[in-house]
Design a protein around this motif. Structure first.
Motif, PDB file in Angstrom:
ATOM      1  N   LYS A 134      13.633   1.338  -1.875  1.00 44.80           N
ATOM      2  CA  LYS A 134      12.489   1.912  -1.178  1.00 44.80           C
ATOM      3  C   LYS A 134      11.436   2.329  -2.209  1.00 44.80           C
ATOM      4  N   GLY A 135      10.169   2.021  -1.926  1.00 45.81           N
ATOM      5  CA  GLY A 135       9.089   2.375  -2.829  1.00 45.81           C
ATOM      6  C   GLY A 135       8.877   1.391  -3.965  1.00 45.81           C
ATOM      7  N   TYR A 136       9.534   0.229  -3.886  1.00 44.77           N
ATOM      8  CA  TYR A 136       9.435  -0.788  -4.936  1.00 44.77           C
ATOM      9  C   TYR A 136       9.163  -2.159  -4.326  1.00 44.77           C
ATOM     10  N   VAL A 137       8.717  -3.096  -5.179  1.00 47.50           N
ATOM     11  CA  VAL A 137       8.593  -4.499  -4.797  1.00 47.50           C
ATOM     12  C   VAL A 137       9.139  -5.362  -5.927  1.00 47.50           C
ATOM     13  N   PHE A 138       9.496  -6.583  -5.567  1.00 50.82           N
ATOM     14  CA  PHE A 138       9.946  -7.576  -6.536  1.00 50.82           C
ATOM     15  C   PHE A 138       8.831  -8.598  -6.657  1.00 50.82           C
ATOM     16  N   VAL A 139       8.384  -8.884  -7.889  1.00 49.85           N
ATOM     17  CA  VAL A 139       7.254  -9.788  -8.102  1.00 49.85           C
ATOM     18  C   VAL A 139       7.625 -10.936  -9.027  1.00 49.85           C
ATOM     19  N   GLY A 156      12.506  -6.087 -13.855  1.00 48.85           N
ATOM     20  CA  GLY A 156      13.062  -5.523 -12.624  1.00 48.85           C
ATOM     21  C   GLY A 156      12.000  -5.226 -11.575  1.00 48.85           C
ATOM     22  N   CYS A 157      12.416  -4.571 -10.526  1.00 47.89           N
ATOM     23  CA  CYS A 157      11.504  -4.215  -9.440  1.00 47.89           C
ATOM     24  C   CYS A 157      10.472  -3.212  -9.957  1.00 47.89           C
ATOM     25  N   ILE A 158       9.287  -3.266  -9.378  1.00 48.86           N
ATOM     26  CA  ILE A 158       8.232  -2.371  -9.845  1.00 48.86           C
ATOM     27  C   ILE A 158       7.866  -1.365  -8.749  1.00 48.86           C
ATOM     28  N   PRO A 159       7.522  -0.138  -9.138  1.00 43.32           N
ATOM     29  CA  PRO A 159       7.159   0.872  -8.147  1.00 43.32           C
ATOM     30  C   PRO A 159       5.837   0.524  -7.463  1.00 43.32           C
ATOM     31  N   VAL A 160       5.780   0.738  -6.168  1.00 44.63           N
ATOM     32  CA  VAL A 160       4.566   0.471  -5.404  1.00 44.63           C
ATOM     33  C   VAL A 160       3.391   1.267  -5.962  1.00 44.63           C
ATOM     34  N   ASP A 161       3.647   2.459  -6.477  1.00 39.90           N
ATOM     35  CA  ASP A 161       2.531   3.261  -6.989  1.00 39.90           C
ATOM     36  C   ASP A 161       1.966   2.743  -8.317  1.00 39.90           C
ATOM     37  N   SER A 162       2.557   1.693  -8.888  1.00 38.04           N
ATOM     38  CA  SER A 162       1.980   1.075 -10.081  1.00 38.04           C
ATOM     39  C   SER A 162       1.047  -0.083  -9.719  1.00 38.04           C
ATOM     40  N   ILE A 163       0.919  -0.356  -8.414  1.00 40.37           N
ATOM     41  CA  ILE A 163       0.039  -1.434  -7.954  1.00 40.37           C
ATOM     42  C   ILE A 163      -1.388  -0.914  -7.916  1.00 40.37           C
ATOM     43  N   LYS A 164      -2.282  -1.647  -8.570  1.00 42.57           N
ATOM     44  CA  LYS A 164      -3.679  -1.232  -8.668  1.00 42.57           C
ATOM     45  C   LYS A 164      -4.563  -1.876  -7.602  1.00 42.57           C
ATOM     46  N   GLY A 165      -4.100  -2.965  -6.998  1.00 40.31           N
ATOM     47  CA  GLY A 165      -4.908  -3.623  -5.980  1.00 40.31           C
ATOM     48  C   GLY A 165      -4.278  -4.913  -5.515  1.00 40.31           C
TER      49      GLY A 165
END
Length: 182
Positions: A134-139, A156-165
């Motif tokens: 929860k709160g992450y995505v796989f890119v 690894g999976c990255i936190p959604v709050d590190s997404i800039k746009g």
């Protein structure tokens, strides 16, 4: 009369200064909270994006909803300070992503990836299966050639709050690729 003319010029100059300051403040607010521009460096998203492509990225939608599978996102690089990456969201919270025999599986089914080159083989590093918390995505980058993309296979999976746009429009170059992404 001369004094009146000087006051009119001062008044006009002040109006211009106020207008310019207002425009700059509005532009900064829009750039900070609504959208940004991104310049593509590298080939990690080839064939979807080419080096030197210029994109608009939407920030405002991230305030209201999480990114979806298939979105192309700009994120803070988790492994390098002051650097951004551009990648495609493959898995969202609750998904299982697995890479085997060069294919990407999402929740046990082969993922149809019409954005990669047809004969691409997706390599893995030291891990081949991820549960997206929860709160992450796989890119992943769209370019699956060996060493072409640093992505969730690497960090690894990255936190959604590190997404800039969310990249949604290519505005340069003005060729047949100009326009909406995804």
């Amino acid at each position: 009369m001369e004094e009146e003319r000087k006051n009119d010029k001062k008044s006009e100059a002040m109006e211009w200064i106020k207008s310019i300051v207002f425009a700059v403040v509005i532009a900064l607010l829009i750039k900070s909270f609504v959208f940004n521009t991104t310049y593509v460096l590298g080939s990690s998203m080839y064939p979807t994006l080419y080096e030197k492509d210029r994109l608009f990225t939407d920030k405002v939608s991230l305030y209201f909803k999480s990114p979806r599978r298939g979105n192309i996102i700009v994120l803070k690089a988790p492994d390098v300070a002051n650097k951004d990456y551009i990648k495609r969201v493959i898995g969202i919270a609750g998904d299982t992503v697995e890479i085997k025999d060069g294919k990407v599986y999402l929740n046990g089914k082969v993922l149809k990836e019409n954005y990669i080159l047809g004969d691409s083989y997706t390599l893995t590093y030291d891990k081949s299966k991820w549960e997206v918390p929860k709160g992450y995505v796989f890119v992943l980058g769209d370019n699956r050639e060996q060493g072409a993309s640093k992505d969730s296979r690497y960090f690894g999976c990255i936190p959604v709050d590190s997404i800039k746009g969310i990249a949604n429009f290519r505005y340069f170059p003005f060729d047949d690729r100009f326009g909406k992404l995804n």
